[in-house]
Design an enzyme around this catalytic site. Sequence first.
Site, PDB file in Angstrom:
ATOM      1  N   LEU A   1       2.309   8.827   3.506  1.00  0.00           N
ATOM      2  CA  LEU A   1       2.463   7.477   2.976  1.00  0.00           C
ATOM      3  C   LEU A   1       1.115   7.121   2.360  1.00  0.00           C
ATOM      4  CD1 LEU A   1       4.339   5.528   5.814  1.00  0.00           C
ATOM      5  CD2 LEU A   1       5.179   5.917   3.496  1.00  0.00           C
ATOM      6  N   ASP A   2       1.122   6.528   1.178  1.00  0.00           N
ATOM      7  CA  ASP A   2      -0.162   6.217   0.559  1.00  0.00           C
ATOM      8  C   ASP A   2      -0.895   5.132   1.349  1.00  0.00           C
ATOM      9  OD1 ASP A   2       0.199   3.481  -0.758  1.00  0.00           O
ATOM     10  OD2 ASP A   2       1.884   4.561  -1.642  1.00  0.00           O
ATOM     11  N   LYS A   3      -2.160   4.990   1.070  1.00  0.00           N
ATOM     12  CA  LYS A   3      -3.034   4.094   1.839  1.00  0.00           C
ATOM     13  C   LYS A   3      -2.522   2.657   1.865  1.00  0.00           C
ATOM     14  CE  LYS A   3      -7.840   2.460   2.005  1.00  0.00           C
ATOM     15  NZ  LYS A   3      -9.168   2.510   1.345  1.00  0.00           N
ATOM     16  N   ASP A   4      -1.959   2.201   0.763  1.00  0.00           N
ATOM     17  CA  ASP A   4      -1.528   0.806   0.667  1.00  0.00           C
ATOM     18  C   ASP A   4      -0.112   0.569   1.187  1.00  0.00           C
ATOM     19  OD1 ASP A   4      -3.954  -0.007  -0.501  1.00  0.00           O
ATOM     20  OD2 ASP A   4      -3.274   0.697  -2.465  1.00  0.00           O
TER      21      ASP A   4
END
Length: 244
Positions: A105-108
């Site tokens: 999952l991306d950081k944001d």
Amino acid sequence: MGLIRLNKIIADAGIASRRAADQLILDGRVSVDGNVVIELGGKYDPEISNIKVDGESLRVNKSKTYLAFHKPVGVISTMSDPEGRSNLGDYFTDRKDRLFHVGRLDKDSEGLILLTNDGELAHRATHPSYGIEKKYLVEIEGEFGKAIADQMLQGVKLEDGLARALKVILVRSVSKNHHWIEIIIHEGRYHIIRRLIESLGLKVLRLIRIDFGPITLGDMKAGRHRVLNSQELINLQNLLKLNN
């Protein structure tokens, strides 16, 4: 234990997926009984042979770990980070088993991510051929209606190919330009949900993965984890054609 393919032994030890294990072998980083192995397909008994990766002997995992974790916003999907950024490994420092994450999952983004020491399951769960469906709850800014939903379902051409949602549902509208929607997709390309939505002139305010195949996030709070129950694990294994 019997003879097992070398990449599977490495994966079962929680070092890497089978595909990544093949690369370790090709790079000359794996040895068996003191001899570097650079050819794929070899079979060995991990209880008899001394198998090392980067000079470190493998420990055969006799028990498997399967965890569901609610990744908070701001945490990167790695088990460690040389730059000291907040990462998944920070939440599992008290565990002795060597875990690795299933997908990213991306950081944001936030929400459900699986962690395990079962390399075979992780390999299949992230392989495109098994088409694991993931469900996301997305807060968006901009006008949303049937025409936009239909475009998502039909597919939008991005720079790296067509991106298409399997299902799109309007959960609720806060205002004319503020909505919550659910999207189901089976792809795992980089920022695929964000790029799909933003290509249609909408802005993503919040992105939460709520399902990974048969595993559901539920009401688990950010930063917390739980062990998969037996039925969840059976359902996931059946989906991945794992009958162990």
